[in-house]
Design a protein around this motif. Structure first.
Motif, PDB file in Angstrom:
ATOM      1  N   PHE A  17      -3.379  -6.587   5.685  1.00 14.50           N
ATOM      2  CA  PHE A  17      -3.762  -5.841   4.612  1.00 14.50           C
ATOM      3  C   PHE A  17      -3.946  -6.561   3.465  1.00 14.50           C
ATOM      4  O   PHE A  17      -3.409  -7.550   3.169  1.00 14.50           O
ATOM      5  CB  PHE A  17      -2.625  -4.781   4.361  1.00 14.50           C
ATOM      6  CG  PHE A  17      -2.212  -3.845   5.497  1.00 14.50           C
ATOM      7  CD1 PHE A  17      -3.124  -2.782   6.066  1.00 14.50           C
ATOM      8  CD2 PHE A  17      -1.152  -4.043   6.273  1.00 14.50           C
ATOM      9  CE1 PHE A  17      -2.816  -2.207   7.116  1.00 14.50           C
ATOM     10  CE2 PHE A  17      -1.054  -3.425   7.486  1.00 14.50           C
ATOM     11  CZ  PHE A  17      -1.794  -2.374   7.899  1.00 14.50           C
ATOM     12  N   THR A  18      -5.139  -6.091   2.438  1.00 17.04           N
ATOM     13  CA  THR A  18      -5.415  -6.684   1.419  1.00 17.04           C
ATOM     14  C   THR A  18      -4.425  -6.396   0.183  1.00 17.04           C
ATOM     15  O   THR A  18      -3.719  -5.425   0.468  1.00 17.04           O
ATOM     16  CB  THR A  18      -6.934  -6.367   0.979  1.00 17.04           C
ATOM     17  OG1 THR A  18      -6.706  -4.979   0.549  1.00 17.04           O
ATOM     18  CG2 THR A  18      -7.933  -6.802   2.147  1.00 17.04           C
ATOM     19  N   ASP A  21      -5.192  -2.847  -0.783  1.00 18.87           N
ATOM     20  CA  ASP A  21      -4.318  -1.932   0.091  1.00 18.87           C
ATOM     21  C   ASP A  21      -3.078  -1.608  -0.243  1.00 18.87           C
ATOM     22  O   ASP A  21      -2.540  -0.688  -0.163  1.00 18.87           O
ATOM     23  CB  ASP A  21      -4.396  -2.487   1.669  1.00 18.87           C
ATOM     24  CG  ASP A  21      -6.045  -2.512   2.311  1.00 18.87           C
ATOM     25  OD1 ASP A  21      -6.836  -1.710   1.814  1.00 18.87           O
ATOM     26  OD2 ASP A  21      -6.136  -3.198   3.019  1.00 18.87           O
ATOM     27  N   LYS A  22      -2.431  -2.791  -0.268  1.00 19.91           N
ATOM     28  CA  LYS A  22      -0.947  -2.715  -0.763  1.00 19.91           C
ATOM     29  C   LYS A  22      -0.633  -2.007  -2.031  1.00 19.91           C
ATOM     30  O   LYS A  22       0.287  -1.251  -2.029  1.00 19.91           O
ATOM     31  CB  LYS A  22      -0.372  -3.989  -0.637  1.00 19.91           C
ATOM     32  CG  LYS A  22      -0.213  -4.812   0.633  1.00 19.91           C
ATOM     33  CD  LYS A  22       0.414  -6.170   0.682  1.00 19.91           C
ATOM     34  CE  LYS A  22       0.226  -6.906   1.963  1.00 19.91           C
ATOM     35  NZ  LYS A  22       0.677  -8.207   2.230  1.00 19.91           N
ATOM     36  N   LYS A  24      -2.853   0.231  -3.343  1.00 26.60           N
ATOM     37  CA  LYS A  24      -2.996   1.548  -3.225  1.00 26.60           C
ATOM     38  C   LYS A  24      -2.006   2.507  -2.482  1.00 26.60           C
ATOM     39  O   LYS A  24      -1.531   3.494  -2.970  1.00 26.60           O
ATOM     40  CB  LYS A  24      -4.374   1.606  -2.218  1.00 26.60           C
ATOM     41  CG  LYS A  24      -4.991   2.954  -1.981  1.00 26.60           C
ATOM     42  CD  LYS A  24      -6.257   2.825  -1.201  1.00 26.60           C
ATOM     43  CE  LYS A  24      -6.990   4.096  -1.000  1.00 26.60           C
ATOM     44  NZ  LYS A  24      -8.068   4.143  -0.170  1.00 26.60           N
ATOM     45  N   ARG A  25      -1.224   1.663  -1.450  1.00 28.21           N
ATOM     46  CA  ARG A  25      -0.217   2.193  -0.653  1.00 28.21           C
ATOM     47  C   ARG A  25       1.116   2.592  -1.586  1.00 28.21           C
ATOM     48  O   ARG A  25       1.812   3.294  -1.405  1.00 28.21           O
ATOM     49  CB  ARG A  25       0.034   1.681   0.498  1.00 28.21           C
ATOM     50  CG  ARG A  25      -0.734   2.131   1.443  1.00 28.21           C
ATOM     51  CD  ARG A  25      -0.407   1.629   3.060  1.00 28.21           C
ATOM     52  NE  ARG A  25      -0.536   0.110   2.852  1.00 28.21           N
ATOM     53  CZ  ARG A  25       0.350  -0.658   3.088  1.00 28.21           C
ATOM     54  NH1 ARG A  25       1.609  -0.513   3.315  1.00 28.21           N
ATOM     55  NH2 ARG A  25       0.025  -2.084   3.305  1.00 28.21           N
ATOM     56  N   ALA A  72      -0.950   6.755   5.008  1.00 34.38           N
ATOM     57  CA  ALA A  72      -2.065   6.598   4.394  1.00 34.38           C
ATOM     58  C   ALA A  72      -2.855   7.950   4.304  1.00 34.38           C
ATOM     59  O   ALA A  72      -3.519   8.350   5.303  1.00 34.38           O
ATOM     60  CB  ALA A  72      -2.875   5.508   5.046  1.00 34.38           C
ATOM     61  N   TRP A  74      -5.415   8.988   2.743  1.00 32.82           N
ATOM     62  CA  TRP A  74      -6.864   8.754   3.060  1.00 32.82           C
ATOM     63  C   TRP A  74      -7.164   8.479   4.616  1.00 32.82           C
ATOM     64  O   TRP A  74      -8.364   8.650   4.833  1.00 32.82           O
ATOM     65  CB  TRP A  74      -7.417   7.577   2.259  1.00 32.82           C
ATOM     66  CG  TRP A  74      -6.377   6.403   2.280  1.00 32.82           C
ATOM     67  CD1 TRP A  74      -6.969   5.386   3.157  1.00 32.82           C
ATOM     68  CD2 TRP A  74      -5.399   6.202   1.812  1.00 32.82           C
ATOM     69  NE1 TRP A  74      -5.799   4.409   2.935  1.00 32.82           N
ATOM     70  CE2 TRP A  74      -5.080   4.679   2.140  1.00 32.82           C
ATOM     71  CE3 TRP A  74      -4.811   6.742   0.733  1.00 32.82           C
ATOM     72  CZ2 TRP A  74      -4.001   4.151   1.706  1.00 32.82           C
ATOM     73  CZ3 TRP A  74      -3.599   5.944   0.179  1.00 32.82           C
ATOM     74  CH2 TRP A  74      -3.429   4.962   0.435  1.00 32.82           C
ATOM     75  N   PRO A  93      -2.520   3.583  10.214  1.00 33.20           N
ATOM     76  CA  PRO A  93      -3.272   2.886   9.916  1.00 33.20           C
ATOM     77  C   PRO A  93      -4.669   2.995  10.639  1.00 33.20           C
ATOM     78  O   PRO A  93      -5.880   2.403   9.982  1.00 33.20           O
ATOM     79  CB  PRO A  93      -2.935   1.722  10.201  1.00 33.20           C
ATOM     80  CG  PRO A  93      -1.516   1.636  11.005  1.00 33.20           C
ATOM     81  CD  PRO A  93      -1.190   3.170  10.776  1.00 33.20           C
TER      82      PRO A  93
END
Length: 186
Positions: A17-18, A21-22, A24-25, A72, A74, A93
């Motif tokens: 995970f970028t 991403d981290k 955002k979570r 997530a 989304w 995921p």
């Protein structure tokens, strides 16, 4: 001949995970904690609204409880009248789809990722889980990555599902096996 342990030690493994991403979570987790976690159970409309703000594609009148965990939003899609019960965890995921009137009972767990244990890098593998219309994942049951719970299927309490379920069939045990046929009421 090389030492396998040395190969693993020296192998470059890209992060799964970028940083984006981290972050955002993290924002999602804080938002759920502050705005949803301690809301009264009947405030489904509010929790659905917050989930939609984070990209969830929800049908009408979903019953999503405040104590559930959604990794997530989304990557969550539901049809009308789906339910995610108290303490249920959706680790998605690879994405999760819940059909019309699908139910995730209390403390059930959808696990949408695993690792390739035969890989020197322990490669991360994510898979979509589909729980079709009228399917029911009972209390404390576990659904593993990539599984398709077909229309009307039931996974009994505490069962562990590693294979797709047939329509209108009840499964139970660890590993889950077919127990009997369910009445098709549609």
């Amino acid at each position: 001949m090389t030492d396998p342990e040395l190969e693993v030690k020296n192998a470059y493994v890209q992060p799964v995970f970028t940083t984006g991403d981290k972050i955002k979570r993290l924002i999602w987790q804080i938002t759920w904690l502050v705005l949803c976690r301690y809301t009264p159970a009947p405030l489904y409309f509010w929790r659905n609204f917050i989930l939609r703000l984070f990209g969830a594609r929800l049908g009408k009148k979903n019953h999503i409880y405040p104590s559930c965990k959604i990794w997530a939003p989304w990557l969550l899609e539901t049809d009308d009248h789906a339910a995610i019960g108290p303490g249920a965890e959706v680790y998605n995921p690879g994405g999760v789809y819940l059909g019309k009137h699908a139910i995730l009972s209390q403390d059930s767990y959808l696990c949408g990722a695993t690792h390739d244990y035969d890989s020197a890098n322990f490669t991360y593998i994510k898979r979509e889980i589909r729980v079709e219309a009228y399917a029911w994942i009972c209390a404390k049951a576990i659904v593993l990555p990539g599984i398709h719970c077909k229309t009307g299927s039931v996974l009994a309490a505490g069962a562990v599902l590693s294979k797709n379920m047939e329509e209108w069939t009840i499964y139970g045990g660890n590993p889950a096996v077919k127990l009997k046929i369910r009445v098709n009421f549609t």
